[in-house]
Design a protein around this motif. Structure first.
Motif, PDB file in Angstrom:
ATOM      1  N   PRO A 191      -4.763   3.860  -7.310  1.00 49.47           N
ATOM      2  CA  PRO A 191      -3.700   2.998  -6.489  1.00 49.47           C
ATOM      3  C   PRO A 191      -3.578   3.539  -5.007  1.00 49.47           C
ATOM      4  CG  PRO A 191      -2.785   5.000  -7.940  1.00 49.47           C
ATOM      5  CD  PRO A 191      -4.394   4.778  -8.285  1.00 49.47           C
ATOM      6  N   ASN A 192      -4.406   4.575  -4.781  1.00 51.67           N
ATOM      7  CA  ASN A 192      -4.539   4.836  -3.211  1.00 51.67           C
ATOM      8  C   ASN A 192      -5.664   3.752  -2.395  1.00 51.67           C
ATOM      9  OD1 ASN A 192      -2.635   6.917  -3.038  1.00 51.67           O
ATOM     10  ND2 ASN A 192      -3.933   7.870  -4.226  1.00 51.67           N
ATOM     11  N   PHE A 193      -6.604   3.289  -3.373  1.00 48.86           N
ATOM     12  CA  PHE A 193      -7.782   2.514  -2.622  1.00 48.86           C
ATOM     13  C   PHE A 193      -7.324   1.181  -2.354  1.00 48.86           C
ATOM     14  CE2 PHE A 193     -11.954   4.301  -3.191  1.00 48.86           C
ATOM     15  CZ  PHE A 193     -11.576   5.576  -2.666  1.00 48.86           C
ATOM     16  N   ALA A 194      -7.369   0.715  -1.085  1.00 46.03           N
ATOM     17  CA  ALA A 194      -7.171  -0.541  -0.647  1.00 46.03           C
ATOM     18  C   ALA A 194      -8.537  -1.571  -0.882  1.00 46.03           C
ATOM     19  CB  ALA A 194      -6.831  -0.592   1.004  1.00 46.03           C
ATOM     20  N   TYR A 195      -9.634  -0.886  -0.828  1.00 42.70           N
ATOM     21  CA  TYR A 195     -10.810  -1.706  -0.958  1.00 42.70           C
ATOM     22  C   TYR A 195     -12.098  -0.927  -1.076  1.00 42.70           C
ATOM     23  CZ  TYR A 195     -13.814  -5.805  -0.010  1.00 42.70           C
ATOM     24  OH  TYR A 195     -14.555  -6.786   0.042  1.00 42.70           O
ATOM     25  N   TRP A 196     -12.613  -0.942  -2.344  1.00 43.97           N
ATOM     26  CA  TRP A 196     -13.589  -0.099  -3.009  1.00 43.97           C
ATOM     27  C   TRP A 196     -14.838  -0.664  -2.190  1.00 43.97           C
ATOM     28  CZ3 TRP A 196     -13.717   3.863  -6.939  1.00 43.97           C
ATOM     29  CH2 TRP A 196     -12.114   3.961  -7.434  1.00 43.97           C
ATOM     30  N   HIS A 197     -15.445   0.110  -1.204  1.00 41.96           N
ATOM     31  CA  HIS A 197     -16.445  -0.187  -0.170  1.00 41.96           C
ATOM     32  C   HIS A 197     -17.981  -0.037  -0.561  1.00 41.96           C
ATOM     33  CE1 HIS A 197     -18.854  -0.152   3.334  1.00 41.96           C
ATOM     34  NE2 HIS A 197     -18.303  -1.240   3.897  1.00 41.96           N
ATOM     35  N   SER A 198     -18.165   1.052  -0.727  1.00 38.04           N
ATOM     36  CA  SER A 198     -19.665   1.500  -0.962  1.00 38.04           C
ATOM     37  C   SER A 198     -19.643   2.650  -1.985  1.00 38.04           C
ATOM     38  CB  SER A 198     -20.319   1.670   0.169  1.00 38.04           C
ATOM     39  OG  SER A 198     -19.740   2.705   1.086  1.00 38.04           O
ATOM     40  N   ALA A 199     -20.934   2.955  -2.420  1.00 35.50           N
ATOM     41  CA  ALA A 199     -21.212   4.019  -3.323  1.00 35.50           C
ATOM     42  C   ALA A 199     -22.290   4.555  -3.056  1.00 35.50           C
ATOM     43  CB  ALA A 199     -21.073   3.325  -4.831  1.00 35.50           C
ATOM     44  N   THR A 200     -22.265   6.100  -3.375  1.00 36.35           N
ATOM     45  CA  THR A 200     -23.461   6.820  -3.473  1.00 36.35           C
ATOM     46  C   THR A 200     -23.604   7.949  -4.758  1.00 36.35           C
ATOM     47  OG1 THR A 200     -23.258   6.993  -0.781  1.00 36.35           O
ATOM     48  CG2 THR A 200     -24.971   8.587  -2.045  1.00 36.35           C
ATOM     49  N   LEU A 201     -24.564   7.587  -5.290  1.00 32.88           N
ATOM     50  CA  LEU A 201     -25.097   8.542  -6.419  1.00 32.88           C
ATOM     51  C   LEU A 201     -25.475  10.001  -6.045  1.00 32.88           C
ATOM     52  CD1 LEU A 201     -26.269   5.693  -8.699  1.00 32.88           C
ATOM     53  CD2 LEU A 201     -24.410   7.066  -9.335  1.00 32.88           C
ATOM     54  N   SER A 202     -25.302  11.130  -6.647  1.00 34.40           N
ATOM     55  CA  SER A 202     -25.758  12.224  -6.442  1.00 34.40           C
ATOM     56  C   SER A 202     -27.604  12.020  -6.936  1.00 34.40           C
ATOM     57  CB  SER A 202     -25.188  13.438  -7.065  1.00 34.40           C
ATOM     58  OG  SER A 202     -25.161  13.149  -8.332  1.00 34.40           O
ATOM     59  N   HIS A 221       0.828  -1.283  -0.003  1.00 36.29           N
ATOM     60  CA  HIS A 221       0.248   0.002   0.110  1.00 36.29           C
ATOM     61  C   HIS A 221       0.877   1.012  -0.065  1.00 36.29           C
ATOM     62  CE1 HIS A 221      -2.722   3.209   1.848  1.00 36.29           C
ATOM     63  NE2 HIS A 221      -3.375   2.366   1.211  1.00 36.29           N
ATOM     64  N   PRO A 222       0.444   2.403  -0.737  1.00 38.97           N
ATOM     65  CA  PRO A 222       1.303   3.505  -0.391  1.00 38.97           C
ATOM     66  C   PRO A 222       1.655   3.938   1.076  1.00 38.97           C
ATOM     67  CG  PRO A 222      -0.767   3.651  -2.008  1.00 38.97           C
ATOM     68  CD  PRO A 222      -0.740   2.772  -1.242  1.00 38.97           C
ATOM     69  N   SER A 223       1.110   3.581   1.938  1.00 39.85           N
ATOM     70  CA  SER A 223       1.517   3.924   3.262  1.00 39.85           C
ATOM     71  C   SER A 223       2.766   3.172   3.633  1.00 39.85           C
ATOM     72  CB  SER A 223       0.617   3.698   4.263  1.00 39.85           C
ATOM     73  OG  SER A 223       0.281   1.981   4.445  1.00 39.85           O
ATOM     74  N   GLY A 224       2.970   2.064   2.740  1.00 39.78           N
ATOM     75  CA  GLY A 224       4.264   1.051   3.056  1.00 39.78           C
ATOM     76  C   GLY A 224       3.970   0.013   3.708  1.00 39.78           C
ATOM     77  N   GLY A 225       2.585  -0.370   4.168  1.00 40.30           N
ATOM     78  CA  GLY A 225       2.236  -1.565   4.707  1.00 40.30           C
ATOM     79  C   GLY A 225       1.552  -2.495   3.873  1.00 40.30           C
ATOM     80  N   GLY A 226       1.391  -3.362   4.344  1.00 35.31           N
ATOM     81  CA  GLY A 226       0.611  -4.685   3.431  1.00 35.31           C
ATOM     82  C   GLY A 226      -0.923  -4.081   2.880  1.00 35.31           C
ATOM     83  N   TRP A 227      -1.479  -4.792   1.934  1.00 30.82           N
ATOM     84  CA  TRP A 227      -2.648  -4.262   1.387  1.00 30.82           C
ATOM     85  C   TRP A 227      -3.827  -4.840   2.477  1.00 30.82           C
ATOM     86  CZ3 TRP A 227      -3.783  -0.733  -2.029  1.00 30.82           C
ATOM     87  CH2 TRP A 227      -2.641  -0.479  -2.903  1.00 30.82           C
ATOM     88  N   SER A 228      -4.834  -4.246   2.939  1.00 29.55           N
ATOM     89  CA  SER A 228      -5.664  -4.652   4.028  1.00 29.55           C
ATOM     90  C   SER A 228      -7.062  -4.148   3.644  1.00 29.55           C
ATOM     91  CB  SER A 228      -5.153  -4.549   5.390  1.00 29.55           C
ATOM     92  OG  SER A 228      -6.162  -5.208   6.188  1.00 29.55           O
ATOM     93  N   PRO A 229      -8.059  -4.725   3.043  1.00 29.97           N
ATOM     94  CA  PRO A 229      -8.266  -5.952   2.445  1.00 29.97           C
ATOM     95  C   PRO A 229      -7.213  -5.782   1.419  1.00 29.97           C
ATOM     96  CG  PRO A 229     -10.189  -5.194   3.084  1.00 29.97           C
ATOM     97  CD  PRO A 229      -9.451  -4.093   3.498  1.00 29.97           C
ATOM     98  N   SER A 230      -7.339  -6.842   0.452  1.00 22.15           N
ATOM     99  CA  SER A 230      -6.678  -6.839  -0.910  1.00 22.15           C
ATOM    100  C   SER A 230      -7.434  -6.315  -2.030  1.00 22.15           C
ATOM    101  CB  SER A 230      -5.888  -8.191  -1.108  1.00 22.15           C
ATOM    102  OG  SER A 230      -5.456  -8.202  -2.371  1.00 22.15           O
TER     103      SER A 230
END
Length: 649
Positions: A309-320, A254-263
């Motif tokens: 590349p910054n997203f670790a886990y696309w979780h939810s969505a809201t439309l306008s 991950h960009p933070s230097g840690g492992g991906w969590s979740p993947s």
């Protein structure tokens, strides 16, 4: 403190000094709180059977998602669900508790049916509490809640990966059926517990991964609910490979230097939000955000996808509400980690806001909670919903132990926080699971589902960011039911609150403000605001300009030709008023006009309003589309009221 100043979303005009959320005292049920423009009206601790007092953060009893129907709120729990009577929002009462273990407990309501996600292998078809006995169940339960005091399970549809979340999808052309999109993110269950399940690779025969399940539910016979299709939303359209989206993390770490969590590897959607009236859905699908054509609800089709590349886990969505924007959340750390520390960048565990142009998503900005949280608080972007303020895009959003944040994303490139509520950590020494799972607006209030603590009700407080009229206009939107993952088009009936909300919003855009005396003629350019002003002379509004007058006096005529907007509130005009060709909104409310008033050729998208005013002369209106209205408040007209304004006196 430097981080606070540089994080995107910090409210403009914030007073200097430490944010009140910093340093809040810890406690399970007695933590310190801080709030801004959001008042806690009521709180219910989790009832017995849905909490482990020895470990408030016990995942087996976590409070989860919310759904609403009529005067009831339905709160999920990993051990079942609870139903609250919210007919008096400031004094909700617990109606029913249903023990039904199985994990996640994501809920939706449609008519007299309640749908519940079950993910864990401890789930039993009969809701039994002994995981070593009975028939295993992972999938979607269906309850009849026509008697909310006694919900009855009428169907249980098994799926190969259970149901982490689900989405109700209605068909505008078929009210007899409702569809349930099942997002299963668990491992594939053994075929011995459900025939046809397999864990073969993407190149294998009909793999159980890389798909969603679509359940068709006949409303008259919910017991006949069954899987109707298994769309391959991640397929490569050129090769047909079912694993056509992100198959590996974008970098080794991950960009933070840690492992991906979740993947961030896309073999399922975590959550899908549907907007049937637009035939559109947005899927947060682990490694990708996707747009989906749902014009045929049983056979959804992917139409666009994005990665980050910054997203670790696309979780939810809201439309306008207009379907022109979408917010995706990144649940970096899976919701159990402290991801709002001073060392965490604003684009990690945040929202990503996209504009939708011609069916394609274009990145606009990130938004993250603009205040650091402690190492003892799980904090990351989570579930929220729109607050229906006309003319604006505002989201109430949960951030686990980061609390609730009110986000204005009307300007998608410059989102900002306009309110919040936060509690201190559960433990002063250790990270213990807790915080808000969901924060949703429903019929006038924000409701919060707190993982470890219970059920909360909030009211909006007027401020410079959100006026009393804007709040009142939002409260006038009343829905028969609400599921955050099933968006419906919000519309506002004409009202004084809605009209004044528009005025208040324009007032924030003033380029010139006159609050005292102006001698001589006044030519309006840009957005000119008269607030308690006295103008001694005529007022001319140039094409494309806006005049806003409140509590003001004008000694002379007011003329506007092809103006963007003209609003006269609680004012006096000592002369005629002529408004022609307005391209935006026009309003004359509680205003006295000494002379004739003429409105012609307006082409705005909302009705011109002439209400509760006195016209000392004739009132004539022609060629306005839409036609002027008086909101039920008759005007006093000392002359004929003709044309489109006949009957407004």
């Amino acid at each position: 403190m430097l981080l606070i100043a540089t994080l995107p979303g910090t409210a403009a005009g914030q007073e200097p000094g430490p944010d009140p959320r910093i340093g809040l005292g810890a406690g399970w049920l007695d933590a310190q709180t801080a709030s801004s423009n959001l008042d806690l009206l009521a709180h219910h601790d989790k009832p017995a059977g849905f909490v482990n007092p020895a470990n408030p953060g016990d995942f087996g009893f976590a409070g989860s998602d919310l759904a609403f129907g009529g005067t009831h709120a339905f709160m999920g729990n990993f051990n079942g669900f609870n139903i609250y009577d919210i007919s008096q929002p400031a004094n909700p009462t617990l109606v029913t508790s249903v023990v039904c273990p199985g994990g996640q407990g994501d809920l939706s309501v449609h008519g007299n049916l309640l749908f519940m996600s079950v993910e864990e292998s401890r789930g039993r078809v009969d809701c039994g509490t002994n995981p070593a006995a009975g028939t295993r169940f992972q999938g979607v339960r269906v309850f009849d809640i026509s008697d909310v005091t006694n919900p009855v399970q009428v169907a249980a549809v098994q799926t190969c990966r259970g149901s982490h979340t689900h989405t109700l999808v209605t068909d505008p052309d078929d009210s007899a059926n409702v569809y349930v999109y099942v997002s299963g993110t668990a491992g594939v269950r053994p075929a011995s517990t459900m025939a046809g399940c397999n864990n073969v690779p993407a190149s294998g025969d009909n793999p159980a991964r890389w798909r969603i399940d679509v359940i068709k539910v006949p409303m008259a016979h919910p017991e006949q609910a069954a899987i109707a299709s298994g769309p391959r939303l991640f397929a490569n359209p050129d090769t047909g490979a079912v694993d056509g989206l992100q198959n590996t993390p974008p970098a080794p770490t991950h960009p933070s230097g840690g492992g991906w969590s979740p993947s961030p590897v896309t073999d399922a959607c975590h959550d899908i939000t549907a907007y049937p009236e637009l035939g559109l859905a947005a899927g947060a699908c682990e490694g990708n955000g996707i747009l989906i054509d749902i014009s045929d609800p049983a056979n959804p089709v992917r139409i666009d996808e994005v990665a980050d590349p910054n997203f670790a886990y696309w979780h939810s969505a809201t439309l306008s509400n207009d379907g022109k924007k979408v917010i995706f959340t990144d649940e970096w750390g899976g919701g159990t980690g402290a991801r709002c520390r001073t060392t965490d960048q604003p684009q990690w565990g945040a929202n990503a806001i996209f504009d939708i142009v011609d069916g394609k998503m274009r990145f606009a900005s990130y938004y993250k909670l603009p205040v650091p949280q402690t190492l003892q608080e799980n904090c990351v972007a989570h579930n929220g919903s729109l607050i229906p303020v006309p003319g604006r895009d505002i989201l109430a959003q949960a951030w686990y132990q980061g609390g609730i944040s009110l986000l204005d994303f009307t300007d998608s490139a410059n989102p900002r926080e306009i309110g919040y509520f936060d509690r201190g950590p559960i433990s002063p020494t250790a990270l213990m699971l807790g915080g808000f799972w969901s924060a949703y607006w429903y019929n006038g209030h924000v409701y919060g589902s707190e993982i470890a603590r219970g059920f909360d009700v909030f009211g909006l407080r007027p401020s410079e960011h959100l006026t009393e009229a804007e709040i009142a206009a939002a409260r006038e939107v009343q829905l028969p039911q609400f599921n955050a993952q099933l968006q419906t088009r919000i519309s506002w009936a004409p009202s004084f609150a809605v009209a004044r909300a528009r005025f208040d919003q324009l007032l924030r855009t003033c380029t010139t403000t006159i609050a005292n005396r102006h001698n001589g003629p006044l030519t309006v350019t840009g957005v000119t605001c008269l607030t308690g002003a006295t103008v001694s002379g005529p007022v001319t509004v140039r094409p494309g300009a806006t005049l806003l007058a409140i509590d003001s006096s004008i000694s002379g005529p007011v003329s506007a030709s092809n103006a963007a907007a003209v609003h006269l509130y609680h004012s006096t005009v000592r002369g005629p008023v002529s408004i022609t060709g307005t391209t935006g909104s026009a309003a004359i409310v509680d205003t006295e006009i000494h002379g004739p008033a003429v409105l012609t050729g307006g082409t705005g998208t909302v009705e011109p309003i002439i209400a509760d005013s006195t016209v000392r002369g004739p009132l004539a209106c022609t060629g306005n589309s839409p036609a002027p209205i008086n909101l039920g408040a008759a005007n006093t007209v000392q002359g004929p009221a003709t044309g489109q304004c006949a009957g407004l006196d």
